[in-house]
Design a protein around this motif. Structure first.
Motif, PDB file in Angstrom:
ATOM      1  N   GLN A  94       0.923  -1.227   0.019  1.00 48.74           N
ATOM      2  CA  GLN A  94       0.162  -0.033  -0.084  1.00 48.74           C
ATOM      3  C   GLN A  94       0.976   1.211  -0.022  1.00 48.74           C
ATOM      4  O   GLN A  94       1.113   1.653  -0.971  1.00 48.74           O
ATOM      5  CB  GLN A  94      -0.741  -0.021   1.276  1.00 48.74           C
ATOM      6  CG  GLN A  94      -2.019  -0.895   0.886  1.00 48.74           C
ATOM      7  CD  GLN A  94      -3.025  -0.977   1.889  1.00 48.74           C
ATOM      8  OE1 GLN A  94      -3.500   0.173   2.529  1.00 48.74           O
ATOM      9  NE2 GLN A  94      -3.522  -2.183   2.308  1.00 48.74           N
ATOM     10  N   CYS A  95       1.250   1.769   1.218  1.00 52.23           N
ATOM     11  CA  CYS A  95       2.193   2.858   1.141  1.00 52.23           C
ATOM     12  C   CYS A  95       3.503   2.414   0.685  1.00 52.23           C
ATOM     13  O   CYS A  95       4.418   3.096   0.158  1.00 52.23           O
ATOM     14  CB  CYS A  95       2.257   3.505   2.704  1.00 52.23           C
ATOM     15  SG  CYS A  95       3.290   2.700   3.735  1.00 52.23           S
ATOM     16  N   GLY A  96       3.911   1.055   0.941  1.00 55.39           N
ATOM     17  CA  GLY A  96       5.127   0.385   0.494  1.00 55.39           C
ATOM     18  C   GLY A  96       6.359   0.697   1.614  1.00 55.39           C
ATOM     19  O   GLY A  96       7.378   0.066   1.333  1.00 55.39           O
ATOM     20  N   TYR A  97       6.065   1.394   2.516  1.00 52.96           N
ATOM     21  CA  TYR A  97       7.096   1.903   3.199  1.00 52.96           C
ATOM     22  C   TYR A  97       7.820   0.809   4.195  1.00 52.96           C
ATOM     23  O   TYR A  97       9.109   0.641   4.215  1.00 52.96           O
ATOM     24  CB  TYR A  97       6.896   3.016   4.280  1.00 52.96           C
ATOM     25  CG  TYR A  97       8.030   3.601   5.138  1.00 52.96           C
ATOM     26  CD1 TYR A  97       8.960   4.873   4.337  1.00 52.96           C
ATOM     27  CD2 TYR A  97       8.541   3.565   6.191  1.00 52.96           C
ATOM     28  CE1 TYR A  97       9.992   5.022   4.768  1.00 52.96           C
ATOM     29  CE2 TYR A  97       9.448   4.103   6.750  1.00 52.96           C
ATOM     30  CZ  TYR A  97      10.173   5.154   6.109  1.00 52.96           C
ATOM     31  OH  TYR A  97      11.301   5.557   6.642  1.00 52.96           O
ATOM     32  N   CYS A  98       6.975  -0.411   4.496  1.00 48.85           N
ATOM     33  CA  CYS A  98       7.856  -1.441   5.124  1.00 48.85           C
ATOM     34  C   CYS A  98       8.280  -2.655   4.276  1.00 48.85           C
ATOM     35  O   CYS A  98       8.785  -3.714   4.654  1.00 48.85           O
ATOM     36  CB  CYS A  98       6.520  -1.974   5.993  1.00 48.85           C
ATOM     37  SG  CYS A  98       5.069  -2.968   5.023  1.00 48.85           S
ATOM     38  N   GLN A  99       7.905  -2.273   2.914  1.00 47.54           N
ATOM     39  CA  GLN A  99       7.982  -3.580   2.114  1.00 47.54           C
ATOM     40  C   GLN A  99       9.515  -3.814   1.878  1.00 47.54           C
ATOM     41  O   GLN A  99       9.638  -5.009   1.520  1.00 47.54           O
ATOM     42  CB  GLN A  99       7.175  -3.404   0.893  1.00 47.54           C
ATOM     43  CG  GLN A  99       5.653  -2.946   1.161  1.00 47.54           C
ATOM     44  CD  GLN A  99       5.013  -4.240   1.674  1.00 47.54           C
ATOM     45  OE1 GLN A  99       5.598  -5.515   1.885  1.00 47.54           O
ATOM     46  NE2 GLN A  99       3.760  -4.018   2.077  1.00 47.54           N
ATOM     47  N   LEU A 129       6.439  -5.109  11.275  1.00 45.33           N
ATOM     48  CA  LEU A 129       5.280  -4.331  11.007  1.00 45.33           C
ATOM     49  C   LEU A 129       4.768  -3.749   9.947  1.00 45.33           C
ATOM     50  O   LEU A 129       5.636  -3.296   9.133  1.00 45.33           O
ATOM     51  CB  LEU A 129       5.621  -3.148  12.188  1.00 45.33           C
ATOM     52  CG  LEU A 129       4.613  -2.581  13.019  1.00 45.33           C
ATOM     53  CD1 LEU A 129       3.731  -3.522  13.879  1.00 45.33           C
ATOM     54  CD2 LEU A 129       4.870  -1.445  13.934  1.00 45.33           C
ATOM     55  N   CYS A 130       3.537  -3.877   9.640  1.00 44.34           N
ATOM     56  CA  CYS A 130       3.186  -3.175   8.585  1.00 44.34           C
ATOM     57  C   CYS A 130       1.844  -2.107   9.057  1.00 44.34           C
ATOM     58  O   CYS A 130       0.879  -2.985   9.373  1.00 44.34           O
ATOM     59  CB  CYS A 130       2.626  -4.168   7.402  1.00 44.34           C
ATOM     60  SG  CYS A 130       1.713  -3.062   6.121  1.00 44.34           S
ATOM     61  N   ARG A 131       2.168  -1.012   9.078  1.00 47.82           N
ATOM     62  CA  ARG A 131       1.091  -0.003   9.606  1.00 47.82           C
ATOM     63  C   ARG A 131      -0.374   0.014   8.581  1.00 47.82           C
ATOM     64  O   ARG A 131      -1.177   0.314   9.021  1.00 47.82           O
ATOM     65  CB  ARG A 131       1.590   1.265   9.935  1.00 47.82           C
ATOM     66  CG  ARG A 131       2.322   1.453  10.989  1.00 47.82           C
ATOM     67  CD  ARG A 131       1.615   1.240  12.261  1.00 47.82           C
ATOM     68  NE  ARG A 131       0.847   2.220  12.742  1.00 47.82           N
ATOM     69  CZ  ARG A 131      -0.158   2.018  13.639  1.00 47.82           C
ATOM     70  NH1 ARG A 131      -0.510   1.112  14.311  1.00 47.82           N
ATOM     71  NH2 ARG A 131      -0.981   3.282  13.968  1.00 47.82           N
ATOM     72  N   CYS A 132       0.006  -0.322   7.344  1.00 45.78           N
ATOM     73  CA  CYS A 132      -1.132  -0.298   6.299  1.00 45.78           C
ATOM     74  C   CYS A 132      -2.046  -1.805   6.349  1.00 45.78           C
ATOM     75  O   CYS A 132      -3.138  -1.743   5.818  1.00 45.78           O
ATOM     76  CB  CYS A 132      -0.515   0.073   5.133  1.00 45.78           C
ATOM     77  SG  CYS A 132       0.071   1.282   4.735  1.00 45.78           S
ATOM     78  N   GLY A 133      -1.465  -2.559   7.138  1.00 45.26           N
ATOM     79  CA  GLY A 133      -2.221  -3.983   7.287  1.00 45.26           C
ATOM     80  C   GLY A 133      -2.233  -4.509   5.912  1.00 45.26           C
ATOM     81  O   GLY A 133      -3.301  -5.444   5.574  1.00 45.26           O
TER      82      GLY A 133
HETATM   83  S1  FES Z   1       2.713  -0.909   3.104  1.00 39.65           S
HETATM   84 FE1  FES Z   1       2.561   0.812   4.516  1.00 39.65          FE
HETATM   85  S2  FES Z   1       3.303   0.104   6.057  1.00 39.65           S
HETATM   86 FE2  FES Z   1       3.375  -1.737   4.822  1.00 39.65          FE
END
Ligand code: FES
Ligand code: FES
Lengths: 152, 746
Positions: A94-99, A129-133
């Motif tokens: 989603q936001c991709g930040y954790c990916q 952790l993935c805040r976007c779920g």
């Molecule tokens: S995709 Fe947004 S934190 Fe995982």
């Protein structure tokens, strides 16, 4: 000190205790590894040292004793790693930040456990952790990456 | 100056304009174009327009004004244009565009109007149209309220169609044939003899003719991209580490900085001793700023280390230092003086409750941090004549105005470059980080300054979700829910948030009762009352805003009454629901979950419903009560969105919303002690981990008359569905979040 990242050796002038994460990001401009928590809670900063996943926010520059691989060195848009291929097929981000961290964790996990059960996957991937779920898609992508790697 | 032509179409004006080497297509509002966003960045001879499509020698650019914080906004906006324009997404550039008053957001103000989303009668529609006017003049280029798709659904497709037809018309005159004989595909116009003219080569010709505006939009049955699984344009860069987020961005000559602000938010700074920090390696400057200091260094880690080495004397918090004080304030707010709205008052609750078996209950929800995984950051360069800002923001226009005021420059001299965001959940509806970076950058003119918050600083200054309390009274009669009276007290999110932008919003704050007063149930005696508590800790919009707390209050209390009536939780909700599309949503989760089937021992299922942002959403959750605690097994979600524009992204967003709602309901809260948030990082604000994630089954329904966004609506029903399921499995009714204060989870 010298540090080898994605096949290139770099000379860096940093404190022994500067976390590898910040050496990569601010000294070398390698921004695939992300800063999320700085205290080993989120896994966004995951890189490989000699193929093993480590949290670069917890590894002091002076303690790096092997070759560092970041997401940029795992695969590229033209030569994707099987885990990245699976991540794209399942449209995990989603936001991709954790990916970046999720992908690095999964790649190293599948090296050690090429035929994981669903429980294995749950256990291995729960430290990230993935805040976007995106967890349901992470599970699916790890499963199909495992299949890809077995077939390759 | 190039030529500008406009032709009225519906309520907005569409036009084309000559730009260097090409053409732009876009909109004017209300005959008078808003100040032109591209003007300042365009060279001499270029024209003023608010474009959605730009074609020049560099290729085709689709401009997608609504920010992308992970919800796929850029992709869906680009697809809406591309569908009509006949281009593929890999043939175009996508650019969020600079802030502009012409990129206004109509759908957001509509939902602020005091009518239920289900009410599409004449009154409601005309008030919504009026509400739209001030929004336009405020120039709110805001991304929020799940409005990206509703707002762009027609506008963007029309822009694409006008551009396509104008390009065809240009090709027709070049080839000397009738435009009707031409086809378009893959960014080219194709003649019957197979001649292909690319859009790029046609652009200068298209700029020289009147735009073709007598277009009709394609029948959705002909769509080749929309409503089909699409590959998001950012999916490859996000899977290879190539995507640069705000925190990754770098500009030439940039220095790294961080801030340390009074953790008692809004409190004064009485003094500080930076003598140790000043001597630390790499530290370049320590700059006092409003409420704290900025530490400038040559590396983010060094800046953070130095900031931690400063000793501060912080002033008191302007709100109660301990939680007891916060709860007491809410508890004392259920009084006539604080009564703000009673938008629903059906039947006669007082009379109905007389002599009845009255159920009474009090509910509470805590402050919650947004805590997107990317900590907030901004890069600012200030010179005597212009300011450049690179940041991930949902409110570029507000920021532009406040930075203009801070620097004494005109708004046109403040250039905002919107960057990709690693999540937001409402966090990036605040722009304090930009203002702080501007303060530091003003002290070092000419040098770009990048401020990165440490995770701890981000938690301390998150501007959390509102704390709230509700009191319910109600009764059942003859096996049915007969009276329902819910009072809600919370401070005003809108007042707190808009106050930081120096705006006061008149009238009642609709969010105090959103997700409660506007639910489509025909309970004979049904009343909802909102009380505005005094301001406490500063708060902000958190994914689904008022409905994030009120969905829990409203549905759990309804569940209590349904059980008191001895009715079936799903059937009774369906019986009470007067709104056809909402009823179908409830029926759908019933069918998906096999409602009524035997789950076996120690298990239970709960249902919850909440309509928010015009989307009816119902969730059924199944749990097992294990020896070690509650395990969430399965979740079924149905949501009514009018049309599912991108099935893959829809599925991902709904599941993400459920995980977000459940994770916070299980174990998250922000509490204050000594005026400071006690939770400092993810170890004590965990949310859901992958091993806890249930199987989630999603269904999008398309029975409603309007296109709706799905970013927020799956959140409100998650917590009540879980609490109701726990009640079903254990008999324990939990009326306070997070649930782990009362029960364990495995
Ligand atoms: S995709 Fe947004 S934190 Fe995982
Ligand atoms: S940044 Fe290293 S684990 Fe979170």
């Amino acid at each position: 000190m010298q540090i080898m990242v994605n096949g290139t050796t770099h000379e860096v002038d940093v404190e022994e205790d500067m976390p590898l994460l910040w050496v990569l990001r601010d000294e070398l401009g390698i921004t695939g590894p992300k800063y999320g928590c700085g205290i080993a809670q989120c896994g966004a900063c995951t890189v490989h040292v000699d193929g093993v996943a480590v949290r670069s926010c917890q590894l002091a520059a002076g303690d790096v004793d092997g070759e560092v691989t970041t997401i940029e060195g795992l695969g590229t848009p033209d030569a994707l790693h099987a885990v990245q291929e699976a991540w794209i097929e399942h449209q995990v981000a989603q936001c991709g930040y954790c990916q970046s961290g999720q992908i690095m964790a999964a790649a190293s996990f599948l090296e050690t456990n090429p035929e994981p059960t669903d429980d294995d996957i749950d256990r291995a991937m729960s430290a990230n952790l993935c805040r976007c779920g995106t967890y349901p898609r992470i599970r699916e992508a790890v499963r199909s990456a495992a299949t890809k790697l077995m077939e390759a | 100056m190039g030529r500008i032509r406009t032709i009225a179409r519906r309520t907005f004006l569409i036009g084309s304009a000559t730009i260097v080497g090409g053409v732009a297509f876009g909109y004017y509002m209300y005959q008078r174009p808003s100040a032109n966003p591209l003007l300042t960045d365009l060279g001499e001879g270029e024209a003023a327009i608010t474009p959605y499509v730009k074609i020049d020698a560099d290729g085709i650019t689709l401009i997608t004004p609504r920010a992308d914080k992970g919800q796929g906004a850029y992709s869906i906006q680009a697809a809406l244009i591309a569908e009509e324009l006949d281009v593929e997404l890999d043939q175009v550039n996508v650019d969020p565009g600079p802030p502009s008053p012409a990129y206004y957001n109509t759908a957001l103000s509509e939902e602020g109007a005091p009518f239920m989303s289900t009410d599409e009668g004449f009154m409601a529609e005309s008030i919504r149209a009026v509400m739209d006017v001030p929004m336009k003049f405020l120039g709110m280029q805001v991304t929020g309220g799940s409005t990206t798709v509703p707002d762009g659904y027609e506008k963007l497709r029309i822009a694409g169609a006008v551009a396509r037809e104008t390009l065809k018309s240009a090709a027709a005159s070049k080839l000397g044939i009738d435009p009707d004989q031409l086809k378009t595909a893959n960014a080219t116009v194709i003649a019957p003899d197979g001649t292909e003219l690319s859009y790029v080569e046609l652009a200068p010709l298209a700029a020289a003719i009147d735009p073709v505006t007598n277009i009709s939009l394609r029948d959705p049955k002909q769509w080749r991209m929309l409503c089909r699984p699409m590959q998001r344009i950012d999916i490859v860069p996000k899977s290879t580490g190539a995507l640069k987020y705000g925190i990754d961005y770098e500009v030439d000559g940039m220095v790294h900085a961080t801030v340390k602000l009074n953790p008692r938010q809004g409190g004064a700074i009485n003094g500080f001793d930076a003598s140790a920090a000043e001597k630390m390696r790499g530290v370049k400057a320590i700059v006092p700023i409003t409420g704290g200091v900025g530490v400038v260094a040559d590396n983010t880690w060094r800046a953070i280390q130095a900031a931690n080495a400063i000793e501060f004397d912080w002033g008191e918090a302007p709100y109660p230092a301990e939680m007891d004080g916060h709860w007491q304030t809410l508890s004392e707010s259920f009084i006539e003086d604080r009564l703000e709205s009673r938008q629903r008052d059906d039947g006669d609750v007082e009379t109905a409750l007389q002599g009845a078996d009255v159920i009474e209950a009090e509910y509470r929800v805590p402050y919650l941090a947004h805590a997107p995984l990317e900590p907030i950051s901004a890069i600012v360069k200030v010179t005597d004549t212009r300011v450049d800002i690179w940041t991930g923001t949902q409110i570029p226009r507000f920021t532009q105005n406040s930075v203009a005021a801070m620097t004494g420059l005109d708004a046109e001299a403040v250039h905002i470059h919107v960057l990709m965001m690693g999540g937001s959940f409402g966090h990036r509806l605040e722009d304090e980080v930009v203002k702080q970076t501007v303060e530091i950058a003003m002290a070092m003119k000419g040098t770009p300054v990048k401020v990165t918050y440490s995770r701890e600083e981000d938690f301390a200054h998150d501007f959390p979700r509102q704390i709230a309390m509700a009191r319910g009274r109600g009764a059942a009669r003859d096996g049915q829910v007969d009276s329902y009276d819910l009072s809600i007290a919370m401070p005003s999110v809108i007042a707190s948030q808009m106050g930081r932008q120096n705006f006061s919003v008149p009238g009642p704050d609709s969010q105090i009762v959103a997700g409660a007063w506007d639910q489509p149930f025909a309970i004979p005696n049904y009343r909802t009352t909102g009380y505005r508590a005094p301001e406490l800790a500063p708060i902000s919009s958190w994914r689904s805003v008022g409905a994030s707390s009120n969905g829990f209050f409203h549905d759990c209390f309804l569940d209590e009454l349904v059980h008191a009536a001895g009715a079936d939780p799903l059937e009774e909700r369906i019986r009470l629901c007067w709104h056809e599309p909402s009823r179908k949503v409830l029926e759908a989760v019933g069918e998906m979950s096999g409602w009524g089937s035997d789950l076996g021992p120690n298990r239970g299922r709960g249902v919850a419903f909440c309509m928010s942002f015009g989307v009816s959403c119902a969730e059924v959750i199944e749990v097992t009560n294990t020896d070690a605690g509650i395990k969430i097994d399965k979740v079924y979600v149905a949501a009514e969105v009018g049309k599912v524009m991108d099935p893959v992204n829809f599925d991902n967003l709904v599941k993400g919303g459920v995980v977000f709602g459940l994770g916070h309901a299980m174990n998250c809260q922000i509490t204050y002690s000594d005026g400071m948030a006690e939770q400092t990082n993810y170890h004590d604000y965990e949310g859901m981990r992958l091993y806890q994630c249930p199987q989630i089954e999603v269904r999008g329904l398309e029975n409603g008359s309007k296109i709706r966004g799905i970013g927020e609506p799956p959140v409100p029903p998650a917590a009540p569905a879980l609490a109701n399921a726990i009640f079903a499995a254990t008999g324990q009714r939990i009326r306070e979040l997070p649930l782990n204060k009362h029960i364990d989870f495995v």
